[in-house]
Design an enzyme around this catalytic site. Structure first.
Site, mmCIF file in Angstrom:
data_model
loop_
_atom_site.group_PDB
_atom_site.id
_atom_site.type_symbol
_atom_site.label_atom_id
_atom_site.label_comp_id
_atom_site.label_asym_id
_atom_site.label_seq_id
_atom_site.Cartn_x
_atom_site.Cartn_y
_atom_site.Cartn_z
ATOM 1 C CD GLU A 200 -2.773 -1.542 2.136
ATOM 2 O OE1 GLU A 200 -2.186 -0.605 3.059
ATOM 3 O OE2 GLU A 200 -2.982 -2.727 2.961
ATOM 4 C CD GLU B 279 -4.209 -4.808 4.783
ATOM 5 O OE1 GLU B 279 -4.762 -5.422 4.382
ATOM 6 O OE2 GLU B 279 -4.001 -3.488 5.012
ATOM 7 C CG PHE C 22 1.177 0.740 11.261
ATOM 8 C CD1 PHE C 22 2.045 1.231 12.540
ATOM 9 C CD2 PHE C 22 0.671 1.415 10.243
ATOM 10 C CE1 PHE C 22 1.839 2.476 12.468
ATOM 11 C CE2 PHE C 22 1.029 3.081 10.168
ATOM 12 C CZ PHE C 22 1.811 3.137 11.361
ATOM 13 C CB ALA C 23 3.742 -5.100 12.906
ATOM 14 C CG PHE D 195 -2.359 -2.627 9.216
ATOM 15 C CD1 PHE D 195 -2.851 -2.380 10.197
ATOM 16 C CD2 PHE D 195 -1.600 -1.256 7.987
ATOM 17 C CE1 PHE D 195 -2.981 -1.032 10.944
ATOM 18 C CE2 PHE D 195 -1.382 -0.170 8.768
ATOM 19 C CZ PHE D 195 -2.542 0.387 10.102
ATOM 20 C CG HIS E 114 -2.015 1.980 13.595
ATOM 21 N ND1 HIS E 114 -3.940 2.449 14.234
ATOM 22 C CD2 HIS E 114 -1.918 2.365 12.654
ATOM 23 C CE1 HIS E 114 -3.866 2.536 12.886
ATOM 24 N NE2 HIS E 114 -2.986 2.799 12.234
HETATM 25 C C1 TPP Z 1 -5.719 -2.936 7.779
HETATM 26 C C2 TPP Z 1 -5.579 -1.777 7.810
HETATM 27 N N1 TPP Z 1 -4.004 -1.396 6.345
HETATM 28 C C3 TPP Z 1 -3.918 -0.342 5.788
HETATM 29 C C4 TPP Z 1 -3.861 1.109 7.249
HETATM 30 C C5 TPP Z 1 -3.524 2.172 7.241
HETATM 31 N N2 TPP Z 1 -4.696 2.773 6.600
HETATM 32 C C6 TPP Z 1 -5.086 4.105 7.361
HETATM 33 S S1 TPP Z 1 -6.339 4.463 6.595
HETATM 34 C C7 TPP Z 1 -5.890 4.447 5.122
HETATM 35 C C8 TPP Z 1 -6.425 4.565 3.859
HETATM 36 C C9 TPP Z 1 -7.705 4.640 3.819
HETATM 37 O O1 TPP Z 1 -8.710 5.015 2.488
HETATM 38 P P1 TPP Z 1 -10.320 4.898 3.233
HETATM 39 O O2 TPP Z 1 -11.016 3.568 3.201
HETATM 40 O O3 TPP Z 1 -11.016 5.278 1.571
HETATM 41 O O4 TPP Z 1 -10.424 6.323 4.270
HETATM 42 P P2 TPP Z 1 -10.243 7.517 4.003
HETATM 43 O O5 TPP Z 1 -8.769 7.976 4.880
HETATM 44 O O6 TPP Z 1 -9.300 7.993 2.690
HETATM 45 O O7 TPP Z 1 -11.004 8.301 4.607
HETATM 46 C C10 TPP Z 1 -4.412 3.160 5.332
HETATM 47 C C11 TPP Z 1 -4.251 2.499 3.994
HETATM 48 C C12 TPP Z 1 -4.821 0.367 8.449
HETATM 49 N N3 TPP Z 1 -4.985 1.095 9.135
HETATM 50 N N4 TPP Z 1 -5.005 -1.217 8.784
#
Ligand code: TPP
Lengths: 322, 327
Positions: free
Chosen positions: A29, A58, A81-82, A84, A127
């Site tokens: 990602e 993931e 992050f671990a 995940f 996290h």
């Molecule tokens: C399972 C997981 N993978 C990756 C992340 C890291 N992460 C946090 S927010 C985010 C983006 C999320 O995008 P979206 O669902 O479109 O929500 P938005 O931030 O746009 O409100 C990511 C990849 C996470 N917190 N949890």
């Protein structure tokens, strides 16, 4: 030797391995932008096919990595992050870790997983976790935990070249550190620990980001006349048991420092191995300095209360010397 | 939807919610830059119409789950400013006694089953809350707020399938703000409209203008009515835009990944201004009333910040509590 940042060490390792071997590719990602900057610039250099920016999925990414590895590639999968990893446990533990064995040695699994682990300041429970103990009891997975820039580069390169699945855990706080790293193709073999400092009274076995803390404590307690050896296992699987027992034999007293939780953790595992094989060397019970057995809290005073730190490490050393 | 079809009290309350969300998060950003907020902060400035419109059709009995970007949903569902702000500062008086912080606000009594640090983590939980509601026959509906990015997680697909199979009273609200972290939705998602994924699970998939609070309100109302009739789930995709970065302060560590013209164009369609204009057009909402509301929000926020700042940090030993119900 040039001094470089921890994150730069990751970038160098990835770039060098991708240049060396066309079957190496990375995916994860936001690897295009580089959420933690580790992969920054690689997209421009190697293109979208080999630096695959993925959706947030993931289980899909981990599993696609497993399939690609079986079919002849060397994927390096970033799991941000671990914590995940919990979203793709099946693909890592049930598939990557078992397929070679279940297929009677047929399956190839040269896949590397990278992630940022540990508490880095009020990121709260989802996290901040140290996830590697969960993988310690999942057979078939190698686990590398770099403690500084040199280990980061050397272990990651070794992981990528290894024919087995390797999980590389990079502490978020180490991201801000720098260290001397030999230029060029340095490989740090998996399964070889390192004596970071010699001393005759107590051995601190320190994992990952606890290594610099242990060194600081050793420095300080030397002034009180306590000689501390610091040993870094570098990889928990495979584990350099001989190296560990050798340093333990020399001091007879052991403190194990790990940021993971105490129950079922890495520190307990190392302690059990020492008791099994080096009981006669011990002059005192082994002490463990770990996180308390609660999810990592958000509020700063609670977070520091729960985490192991230099003060707790010092107290453990004094106690074992008493 | 025509504003004059909605009771005036409802209109004003929608407005208040949107202004509260906007000012809350602006205040939060400032506090973050002053070093008063630990951890990560994700704001949803520019997206206020979605939580306001949806939560306006819910009661305390209904459930929501939300994301790392959940302040707006939680406030719209009835969270109070003081314990909210206190939680974000890590204080004892916060909703979660300082244990959760920005990404993990929970209020059981308000049916808030959690903001969530895990993308896609809330969807199955909302589905389960709806399952409980159908098992207990208590008429409550559940709403899962999530981002476009989360619609690529397995939990989205598994949840929609279960909910449709069992005709659960749950509404999946995808707040599509165009990005997941630093990746544009178009670069991560196989479909242009996430709403079409509803087809695969045999439920209605509705697209609304996520900057038009009344359009959101209407879509949510229809979905809730359907859920309460026992006809099962709906997927609503609200198209909006994230004005700010993924995480407050990201400019310090990520290069620009969005065209500035795109951000500027989005700001032209500010949901609060659009709504204020709709309200002015009704003829029965005076601009003075809107100003009064904004003033009240401002004072409440000042009090909340003062309350949070004056609140004590938790006793460190409290870190050991709350792991188990029966330790
Ligand atoms: C399972 C997981 N993978 C990756 C992340 C890291 N992460 C946090 S927010 C985010 C983006 C999320 O995008 P979206 O669902 O479109 O929500 P938005 O931030 O746009 O409100 C990511 C990849 C996470 N917190 N949890």
């Amino acid at each position: 030797m040039p001094e470089i940042g921890f994150v730069e060490a990751i970038r160098q390792a990835l770039a060098e391995e991708m240049e060396r071997d066309p079957t190496v590719f990375i995916m994860g990602e936001d690897v295009k932008v580089g959420a933690f900057a580790a992969t920054r610039g690689l997209y421009e250099k190697f293109g979208a096919a080999r630096v695959r920016n993925t959706p947030i999925s993931e289980a899909g990414i981990a599993g696609a990595g497993v399939g690609a590895a079986m079919a002849g590639m060397r994927p390096v999968v970033e799991i941000e992050f671990a914590s995940f990893f919990y979203c793709c446990f099946d693909q890592v533990c049930n598939q990557a870790g078992k397929l070679r064995y279940m297929s009677g040695g047929q399956a190839r699994m040269p896949i590397t997983f990278r992630c940022v682990y540990g508490a880095m300041g009020s990121a709260a429970a989802q996290h901040s976790e140290v996830v590697y103990p969960q993988f310690l009891s999942a057979p078939g997975l190698k686990i590398a935990i770099p403690s500084g820039a040199a280990e980061m580069k050397g272990l990651l390169k070794a992981a990528i070249r290894d024919d087995d699945p390797v999980l590389v855990f990079e502490h978020g706080r180490l991201g801000f550190t720098r260290g001397e790293v030999p230029a060029g193709d340095v490989i740090m073999p998996l399964g070889k620990g390192a004596v970071k400092r010699a001393g005759n009274d107590v051995t601190i076995i320190a994992v990952g980001a606890m290594v610099p803390k242990a060194l600081a404590v050793a420095e300080e307690l030397e002034k009180e006349g306590i000689g501390i050896a610091v040993w870094d296992p570098r990889t928990l699987v495979p584990l350099d048991e001989d190296g560990m027992l050798e340093v333990v034999a020399n001091t007879g007293r052991v403190v194990i420092a790990d940021e993971g939780h105490r129950r079922g953790g890495a520190a307990g595992d190392l302690a059990a191995i020492i008791i099994d094989q080096g009981f006669d060397y011990l002059n005192a019970p082994i002490k463990r300095v770990t996180a308390l057995d609660v999810p990592i809290p958000f509020s700063p005073p609670l977070e520091s209360y729960v985490l192991p730190d230099e003060e707790k490490l010092k107290a453990a050393v004094r106690e074992i010397m008493a | 939807m025509d504003a004059s079809a909605v009771p005036k009290e409802k209109l004003l309350s929608l407005y208040r919610t949107m202004v509260t969300n906007r000012r809350f998060e602006e205040t939060l950003s400032n506090l973050f830059f002053q070093g008063q907020i630990p951890g990560f902060v994700h704001v949803s400035i520019g997206e206020e119409a979605v939580p306001a419109g949806v939560c306006a059709v819910l009661t305390d009995k209904d459930y929501i789950t939300t994301t790392h970007r959940g302040h707006g949903h939680v406030l719209a569902k009835g969270a109070q400013l003081k314990p909210m702000m206190a939680e974000l500062l890590g204080k004892r008086t916060g909703y979660c006694k300082g244990k959760g912080g920005s990404m993990h606000i929970v209020s059981y009594s308000l049916g808030i089953f959690g903001a969530n640090g895990i993308v896609g983590g809330g969807l199955p939980i909302a589905t389960g809350a709806a399952l409980a509601s159908s098992l207990r026959g208590n008429d409550a509906v559940a709403v899962a707020f999530f981002g476009d990015g989360a619609s690529n997680e397995g939990t989205f697909h598994e949840s929609l399938n279960l909910a449709s199979l069992w005709k659960l009273p749950v509404i999946y609200v995808c707040q599509n703000n165009g990005y997941g972290e630093f990746t544009a939705t178009a670069d991560s998602t196989s479909v242009k409209d996430i709403a079409v994924r509803a087809q695969g699970y045999d439920m209605p998939g509705v697209i609304v203008d996520g900057n038009d609070v009344l359009a959101v309100y209407e879509a949510a109302k229809t979905a809730v009515e359907r859920a309460k009739r026992g006809q099962g789930p709906t997927l609503i995709e609200a198209k909006t835009y994230r004005w700010e970065g993924h995480v407050v302060g990201e400019q310090a560590f990520v290069p620009d990944y969005r065209p500035p013209e795109e951000i500027a164009a989005a700001k032209q369609r500010c949901p609060i201004q659009l709504f204020a204009k709709q309200l002015a057009d009704t003829g029965f909402v005076e601009p003075a009333e809107l100003e009064r509301i904004a003033g009240e929000v401002e004072r409440a926020l000042e009090e909340a910040v003062a309350f949070a700042q004056a609140s004590p940090f938790p006793e460190v030993e409290s870190a050991l509590e709350d792991v188990f119900a029966n330790p």
